[in-house]
Design an enzyme around this catalytic site. Structure first.
Site, short mmCIF file in Angstrom:
data_model
loop_
_atom_site.label_atom_id
_atom_site.label_comp_id
_atom_site.label_asym_id
_atom_site.label_seq_id
_atom_site.Cartn_x
_atom_site.Cartn_y
_atom_site.Cartn_z
CG ASP A 50 -2.00 11.91 9.88
OD1 ASP A 50 -3.00 12.67 9.77
OD2 ASP A 50 -2.06 10.67 9.72
CB SER A 81 -12.19 -10.93 4.95
OG SER A 81 -12.54 -10.51 6.26
N GLY A 138 -11.19 2.57 15.51
CA GLY A 138 -10.27 3.72 15.64
C GLY A 138 -8.84 3.29 15.93
CB SER A 142 -7.74 0.53 6.95
OG SER A 142 -9.07 0.57 7.26
CG ASP A 182 -3.59 5.53 11.05
OD1 ASP A 182 -3.14 6.21 11.99
OD2 ASP A 182 -4.77 5.59 10.67
C1 GAF Z 1 -7.25 8.39 10.67
C2 GAF Z 1 -6.29 8.62 9.52
F1 GAF Z 1 -6.13 7.47 8.78
C3 GAF Z 1 -4.94 9.12 10.01
O1 GAF Z 1 -4.11 9.42 8.92
C4 GAF Z 1 -5.12 10.34 10.92
O2 GAF Z 1 -5.41 11.49 10.16
C5 GAF Z 1 -6.17 10.08 11.98
O3 GAF Z 1 -7.39 9.61 11.43
C6 GAF Z 1 -6.48 11.34 12.78
O4 GAF Z 1 -5.35 11.74 13.48
O5 GAF Z 1 -6.78 7.37 11.49
#
Ligand code: GAF
Length: 397
Positions: A50, A81, A138, A142, A182
């Protein structure tokens, strides 16, 4: 989208918790609390592409972050939180000059800061964050938080603008140099489909997966210290490789360019170039229901992340290697930034239970922890949760 399309967590519907944190006797409010929701994501393929302006294929999942918000009337932005059992507060008129302090609450004030710098009004609010997305798993807890907050604080309603606000808060205030995948997924998620996103143009389309495949994540329950610094280093290495090749970003590099690079930069670029190609191949394989091909590509992605990009770790490699020995598993790989978090597994529907049992006991035997297993349902993007549709109003105490 109506609230009935969304699986509503109890955290969204139980306002008693909100009132126990912000009793109306101490925090009288001009308005009733409203609840906003944004989902986590699993990325099927297209990892670390990305921020290289390449292709990704994430899917918003049925684990979400909920932000309950009521106007505070006193010029303070407060947050609590539920998961961390911690609170923070800021005077609204001081937020424009706020600086990051390095803690979790940077993500909250960062969104308010970003909205203000864009000229959008931010009023005092009492906020409660309650999330189902595992922190450090993962699955983008966030970004789910950032997008839900951007809605709660009065950010733009359009999903792409919403994603841009949450993304800018992360890069410009929190100072994590992440890509937009994300936040985009949390804002644009689709019921029943993954998103094929071009991170340069932000053009996207929904991609349905064949019926017979289940997307199952296995959370390693670890996150190594290295994760954040290694992410920054990879971003820098990719920029350096692009510069050496004389292209604006590695998105513009092809297999024929790799010979012009050496050592680490060559490996990093090879991952990005081959990963972009794998995203396209995966989408083509999904369109013709070629499950084996889809699985193979996912596993190749892991090998590339492990060997060329070097962002895996023993726990993730173990989960992938073990998954691939289980009948009915088509492919497996690490997901997200790496150095911990989860794996994503393409599993034939009738093999999901056997997969869960086998992987849990094998991982516990080797690492002494039980991985959380979650079968993902592709879910809609961020929205308000309409409380009147899901629970009777609860009066303040
Ligand atoms: C994390 C980052 F926040 C995303 O933008 C992306 O780069 C990912 O790692 C790896 O693909 O989630």
């Amino acid at each position: 989208m109506s609230a009935s399309d969304v699986r509503i967590s109890t955290c969204a519907t139980d306002l008693r918790r909100f009132y126990s944190i912000y009793p109306s006797s101490t925090y009288p409010s001009a308005g009733n609390p409203r609840v906003w929701r944004a989902p986590g994501r699993v990325n099927l393929i297209g990892e670390h592409t990305d921020y290289n302006l390449g292709l990704v294929l994430p899917m918003a999942i049925d684990l979400a972050c909920f932000v309950t918000a009521a106007p505070s009337n006193d010029g303070w932005l407060r947050v609590h939180s539920v998961q961390l059992e911690q609170s923070a507060l800021w005077r609204v008129d001081e937020i424009r000059s706020a600086v990051p302090g390095g803690g979790w609450s940077d993500r909250v004030v960062g969104v308010a800061w970003e909205l203000m710098w864009r000229g959008l009004p931010v009023a005092g609010q009492n906020l409660m964050i309650d999330s189902e997305v595992p922190i450090g798993g993962g699955l983008s807890s966030s970004a789910a938080l950032g997008v839900a907050l951007a809605l709660a604080l009065g950010g733009p309603a359009g999903p792409t603008d919403l994603a841009r606000v949450a993304h800018a808060a992360e890069t410009d205030f929190v100072r994590v140099p992440c890509g937009i995948m994300d936040q985009f997924t949390a804002a644009h998620g689709q019921s029943g489909a993954a998103l094929l996103l071009d991170c340069r143009t932000l053009e996207w389309r929904p991609v349905k997966l064949p019926e017979d495949v289940a997307i199952v994540v296995a959370n390693s329950m670890v996150r190594h210290e290295l994760a954040e610094s290694a992410y920054r280093t990879r971003v820098e290495e990719c920029a350096e490789a692009a510069k050496a090749l004389g292209v604006p970003s590695l998105r513009d590099a092809g297999a024929g360019d790799l010979g012009r690079l050496q050592g680490t930069l060559r490996k990093r670029a090879r991952h990005v170039v081959t990963e972009n190609a794998r995203v396209e191949a995966f989408v083509a394989a999904a369109a013709c229901g070629s499950l084996e091909k889809m699985g193979r590509l996912v596993t190749e992605s892991h090998l590339s992340l492990r060997n060329d990009y070097q962002v895996s770790c023993p726990e993730l490699d173990f989960l992938v290697d073990t998954a691939l020995t289980i009948p009915g598993v088509l492919g497996a790989r690490m997901v997200g930034g790496g150095f911990g978090g989860s794996t994503v597994n393409l599993v034939r529907r009738d093999a999901v239970e056997a997969f869960s049992n086998t992987i849990q006991s094998a991982y516990r035997r080797s690492f002494g922890r039980v991985p959380q297993i979650h079968r993902c349902t592709a879910s809609p993007g961020a929205s308000e949760v309409l409380l009147s549709e899901v629970s009777p109003p609860v009066s303040g105490t």
